[in-house]
Design an enzyme around this catalytic site. Structure first.
Site, PDB file in Angstrom:
ATOM      1  N   ASP A   1     -61.445  -6.653   6.782  1.00 16.55           N
ATOM      2  CA  ASP A   1     -60.234  -6.983   6.032  1.00 16.55           C
ATOM      3  C   ASP A   1     -59.200  -7.591   6.980  1.00 16.55           C
ATOM      4  O   ASP A   1     -59.242  -7.350   8.193  1.00 16.55           O
ATOM      5  CB  ASP A   1     -59.628  -5.726   5.390  1.00 16.55           C
ATOM      6  CG  ASP A   1     -60.565  -5.115   4.368  1.00 16.55           C
ATOM      7  OD1 ASP A   1     -61.430  -5.837   3.837  1.00 16.55           O
ATOM      8  OD2 ASP A   1     -60.429  -3.900   4.107  1.00 16.55           O
TER       9      ASP A   1
HETATM   10  N1  URA Z   1     -64.169  -1.091   5.088  1.00 15.22           N
HETATM   11  C1  URA Z   1     -62.938  -1.472   4.702  1.00 15.22           C
HETATM   12  O1  URA Z   1     -62.358  -0.899   3.807  1.00 15.22           O
HETATM   13  N2  URA Z   1     -62.372  -2.503   5.350  1.00 15.22           N
HETATM   14  C2  URA Z   1     -62.949  -3.157   6.372  1.00 15.22           C
HETATM   15  O2  URA Z   1     -62.356  -4.077   6.927  1.00 15.22           O
HETATM   16  C3  URA Z   1     -64.223  -2.743   6.768  1.00 15.22           C
HETATM   17  C4  URA Z   1     -64.823  -1.708   6.112  1.00 15.22           C
END
Ligand code: URA
Length: 234
Positions: A102
């Site tokens: 993310d």
């Molecule tokens: N899980 C999430 O919620 N975000 C990420 O960036 C990676 C795994």
């Protein structure tokens, strides 16, 4: 460009590793062993070989990036900066991040042009482990370890696969290891416990561990050992 810099940007190793390779006579320029890291490479005309392999034909590149928050895990975006903007390497065409973190997540991101390896690492069938460090807005309990082990309902067809939860300090911090990569998976898993993730950092993916000397935004080529370990993981 200096020979040692050239070899580093070609993904052969870190600056000190490539200097060592050059001194050991593993690099040939136009058929001759050359032991000068400061040699100025003529990228258009010189034929550069590393351990007998002409680097012009060495197809795949592998980089480990310590992704900082604020960057998209994408090659290009019209509005936001992407992880590829952080990678100052040649050649750059064809490189892409393996999977997505993310925008606000930090940590280990593999960037390569090796589509087959990427496919293997991301394939749900391969159950590649991804370990994250997480900070939460509330406390975990010992029973959450069991819940995550059994799988939780994040609104997908199936429960999540068994995940390993390790509680840290005041139980507001933890390590979590998952073998899937559903959208926002870690955040959604903690949401099922009524907790919000306030910081998330990926520490490892399969055998590949984030180099703790890399600061957010820094990257380095994978070592030969790391590449081999990833390939053995296939
Ligand atoms: N899980 C999430 O919620 N975000 C990420 O960036 C990676 C795994």
């Amino acid at each position: 460009m200096r020979l040692d810099k050239y070899l580093t940007t070609m993904g052969i190793g870190s600056r000190s590793q490539v200097k060592d390779y050059i001194k050991k006579g593993k690099v040939k320029i136009n058929g001759e062993i050359l032991k000068k890291p400061e040699y100025h490479v003529d990228e258009e005309n010189d034929i550069i070989e590393f351990q007998g392999i002409n680097l012009e034909y060495s197809k795949f590149y592998y980089y480990m990036l310590h992704k900082p928050a604020g960057y998209l895990s994408a090659v290009k975006d019209d509005h936001c900066q992407t992880v590829l903007d952080l990678l100052d390497v040649t050649p750059k065409d064809g490189l892409f991040p393996v999977g997505r973190l993310d925008k606000d997540t930090e940590g280990l991101l593999l960037i390569t042009n090796d589509g087959a390896l990427s496919h293997e690492l991301l394939s749900p069938k391969k159950h590649v482990e991804k370990k994250y460090y997480v900070e939460l807005d509330g406390a975990l309990t010992e029973s959450d370890i069991q819940l995550f082990q059994e799988g939780v309902d994040i609104g997908e067809k199936h429960l999540t696969k068994p995940a390993k939860l390790e509680l840290l300090e005041d139980n507001h911090k933890a390590y979590i290891t998952i073998t899937e990569g559903k959208y926002h998976q870690v955040k959604r898993m903690f949401k099922t416990l009524g907790l919000t993730v306030i910081y998330l950092k990926r520490l490892s993916m399969g055998p590949l561990e984030l180099d703790s000397t890399l600061k957010p935004g820094q990257f380095r080529p994978l070592t030969e050992k790391e590449i081999k370990e990833l390939q053995c993981n296939k």
